[in-house]
Motif scaffolding. Structure first.
Motif, short mmCIF file in Angstrom:
data_model
loop_
_atom_site.label_atom_id
_atom_site.label_comp_id
_atom_site.label_asym_id
_atom_site.label_seq_id
_atom_site.Cartn_x
_atom_site.Cartn_y
_atom_site.Cartn_z
N ALA A 1 30.78 40.53 34.86
CA ALA A 1 32.01 41.26 34.52
C ALA A 1 33.16 40.86 35.46
O ALA A 1 34.32 40.79 35.04
N VAL A 2 32.82 40.60 36.72
CA VAL A 2 33.86 40.14 37.66
C VAL A 2 34.46 38.83 37.17
O VAL A 2 35.69 38.66 37.14
N GLN A 3 33.61 37.90 36.79
CA GLN A 3 34.11 36.60 36.33
C GLN A 3 34.98 36.74 35.08
O GLN A 3 36.00 36.06 34.94
N THR A 4 34.60 37.64 34.17
CA THR A 4 35.41 37.88 32.97
C THR A 4 36.78 38.43 33.37
O THR A 4 37.82 37.97 32.86
N ALA A 5 36.79 39.39 34.27
CA ALA A 5 38.05 40.00 34.70
C ALA A 5 38.96 38.98 35.39
O ALA A 5 40.19 39.03 35.26
N LEU A 6 38.34 38.02 36.12
CA LEU A 6 39.14 37.03 36.85
C LEU A 6 39.87 36.07 35.92
O LEU A 6 40.77 35.34 36.37
N SER A 7 39.51 36.06 34.66
CA SER A 7 40.23 35.20 33.71
C SER A 7 41.56 35.83 33.29
O SER A 7 42.33 35.22 32.54
N HIS A 8 41.82 37.05 33.76
CA HIS A 8 43.06 37.76 33.45
C HIS A 8 43.93 37.88 34.70
O HIS A 8 43.47 37.67 35.83
N ALA A 9 45.19 38.22 34.48
CA ALA A 9 46.12 38.41 35.59
C ALA A 9 46.24 39.90 35.91
O ALA A 9 46.00 40.77 35.04
N ILE A 10 46.60 40.20 37.14
CA ILE A 10 46.81 41.59 37.53
C ILE A 10 47.86 42.22 36.62
O ILE A 10 48.92 41.64 36.36
N GLY A 11 47.54 43.40 36.10
CA GLY A 11 48.42 44.09 35.17
C GLY A 11 48.02 43.93 33.72
O GLY A 11 48.46 44.71 32.86
N ASP A 12 47.16 42.93 33.43
CA ASP A 12 46.71 42.71 32.05
C ASP A 12 45.81 43.85 31.58
O ASP A 12 44.99 44.38 32.35
N VAL B 1 40.33 48.40 29.71
CA VAL B 1 40.70 48.45 31.13
C VAL B 1 42.03 47.74 31.37
O VAL B 1 42.51 46.97 30.54
N ARG B 2 42.59 48.02 32.56
CA ARG B 2 43.76 47.29 33.07
C ARG B 2 43.42 46.79 34.46
O ARG B 2 42.94 47.55 35.31
N LEU B 3 43.62 45.49 34.70
CA LEU B 3 43.27 44.90 35.99
C LEU B 3 44.28 45.33 37.05
O LEU B 3 45.48 45.11 36.93
N VAL B 4 43.77 45.94 38.11
CA VAL B 4 44.61 46.50 39.17
C VAL B 4 44.61 45.63 40.42
O VAL B 4 45.65 45.36 41.03
#
Length: 489
Positions: free
Chosen positions: A340-351, A372-375
């Motif tokens: 899940a961390v790797q999936t989230a890292l494909s997005h930018a903060i705020g996405d 979710v929203r990446l913080v």
């Protein structure tokens, strides 16, 4: 010429109900230290090694740090990993040259593939190398399952007396002071192991509250008798299916086996007479959430079935699902899920995006989709300077993300399993604990040292998992019989 004392340790709390093994890589991701790197890591810290360093320095005795390896609690240690660690330790001890004594740092609940009594095994190897007469003194975790072999291979072992373990440094000091007195020929330690027919339930092991409070008070009275050098209560680690599993008493006297035995038997009688107080009441998830709703906030929910400090995976989502169902409490949850961390890292903060986390529930493993929203994105490194459970200074969670779930609730997802022993785990990622109604910590007692100062209410939650509170449901096959609460005694 100054006296020289070697220091060695292999430290692991092994949960035999966990699938998978603890490998050399796990130790290298934890603490894998040789020589002066040991002193550099622990000098001035709140760890038993720190206490040992201080006492020997004050006594004018040279400490020779040789080898120390420690991994996050998990499954049994892989056979080849233990062989490698032990070979490194013994070679380092050989290269250290002649020493006058040895300080040892086992956990006491170590299990490996090829050695059920892992700590007794490596202590025996040290004894064989240094000879029968060299003093060997060490420390034990309060959760040790003590074997006769561990006692036979050492002159004196001293355990922590507090849970959470915020007295590790003091325990190291106590052990080192006994060793110094041995070297000065002031005392001749004789230790006696007594194994009462009971195992104290994990949720009842908070030493600052009853029933442990009265138990330790009685132990203190007995330890004050002339001739007693040390008295240790090993509350035990129920998640290792070994013959030594259960509560033990270790009494060290000054050359008085009879006195040590008498004191130990008196404390054993106290335990047996009061055994039913050492099994607690338990709240399921929805009972715990109801308590959280009506009590002062923030509320600390202790996820007992997913106790990372007891070897669990760190990904139980039972409480998270309960919170999602009620939707009335702002919460903080930390999960171990590298994918899940790797999936989230494909997005930018705020996405904003959909993120599936893989978590354990009573029925097994499932995917839980979340909006979710990446913080925050973090390297996952943080430090702890205060006296906290475990006494460690440096922590590494691996790449870590924080995402918002719903309005104001946060989910931290880590690439490595790290037990919740420090609030800096949150603060290092910009998470303020006071902003939540509920904080979930994957532990039973240990997180209290960090979380209790900021949480007005504490609730232990009886969740399923490899560290579930009811040890009688785990399916032990190798424990001794009879053993309360499995059998009446």
């Amino acid at each position: 010429m100054a006296l020289r004392v070697a220091l060695v340790g292999i430290y692991h709390e092994s949960n035999t109900f966990v699938e998978g093994l603890t490998t050399l890589d796990d130790f290298k991701k934890g603490h894998y230290l040789k020589g002066e790197a040991i002193r550099k890591e622990y000098e001035g810290a709140h760890h038993e090694i720190s206490g040992m360093i201080d006492v020997l320095e004050q006594a004018g005795i040279e400490l020779v740090p040789v080898f120390f390896a420690e991994a996050t609690p998990g499954g049994p240690v892989e056979a080849q990993t233990l062989d490698f660690l032990l070979a490194e330790m013994l070679e380092g001890l050989k290269q250290a040259g002649p020493v006058d004594a040895c300080l040892v740092v086992p956990h006491g609940a170590g299990v490996s593939q090829n050695q059920v009594d892992m700590d007794g095994y490596w202590l025996a190897q040290v004894r064989q190398q240094v000879g029968p007469d060299l003093p060997i003194v060490g420390t034990l975790d309060l959760h040790a399952n003590v074997s006769p072999r561990m006692v036979e291979m050492t002159n004196c072992l001293v355990s922590y007396k507090k849970n959470p373990h915020v007295d590790m440094r003091q325990t190291g000091e106590e052990a080192a002071r006994i060793l110094v007195r041995m070297l000065k020929r002031e005392v001749q330690p004789r230790q006696v192991l007594i194994q009462p027919p009971l195992s104290i339930s994990i949720e009842q092991q908070f030493t600052s509250q009853e029933p442990c409070l009265s138990l330790y008070k009685r132990a203190g009275e007995l330890a004050s008798r002339p001739g007693i050098l040390s008295l240790s209560i090993l509350l035990g680690f129920p998640y290792a299916d070994v013959p030594e599993m259960g509560t033990s008493l270790l009494v060290v006297s000054d050359d008085r086996i009879d006195l040590a035995t008498e004191v130990g038997q008196q404390l054993e009688s106290y335990l047996i007479e009061n055994r039913k107080f050492f099994v607690g009441a338990r709240n399921d998830v929805f009972q715990a959430l109801e308590i959280a709703e009506r009590n002062p906030k923030p509320v600390l929910l202790l996820d007992m079935g997913d106790n990372i400090g007891g070897g669990s995976p760190g990904n139980n989502i039972c409480i998270l699902e309960g919170l999602l169902a009620t939707q009335t409490l702002r919460y903080f949850v930390c999960l171990y899920d590298p994918e899940a961390v790797q999936t989230a890292l494909s997005h930018a903060i705020g996405d904003s995006f959909e993120l599936s986390v893989t978590g354990t529930v009573k029925e097994g493993v499932k995917k839980l989709p979340l909006a979710v929203r990446l913080v925050t994105i973090s390297d996952g490194n943080f430090t702890e300077a205060a006296a906290r459970h475990g006494g460690q200074v440096n922590y590494a969670m691996g790449k870590t993300v924080v995402v918002e779930v719903g309005e104001g609730s946060l989910l931290m997802i880590t690439s490595r399993r790290v037990p919740p022993f420090s609030l800096n785990q949150l603060l290092s990622c910009g998470v303020e604990p006071a902003q939540f109604d509920v904080l979930i910590a994957k532990g039973v007692i240990a997180p209290l040292a960090a979380y209790a100062p900021v949480c007005q209410t504490v609730v232990q939650v009886n969740t399923p998992g490899v560290t579930q509170a009811d040890m009688t449901q785990l399916g032990h096959k190798n424990r001794r019989i009879p053993l309360f609460p499995f059998e009446e005694v």
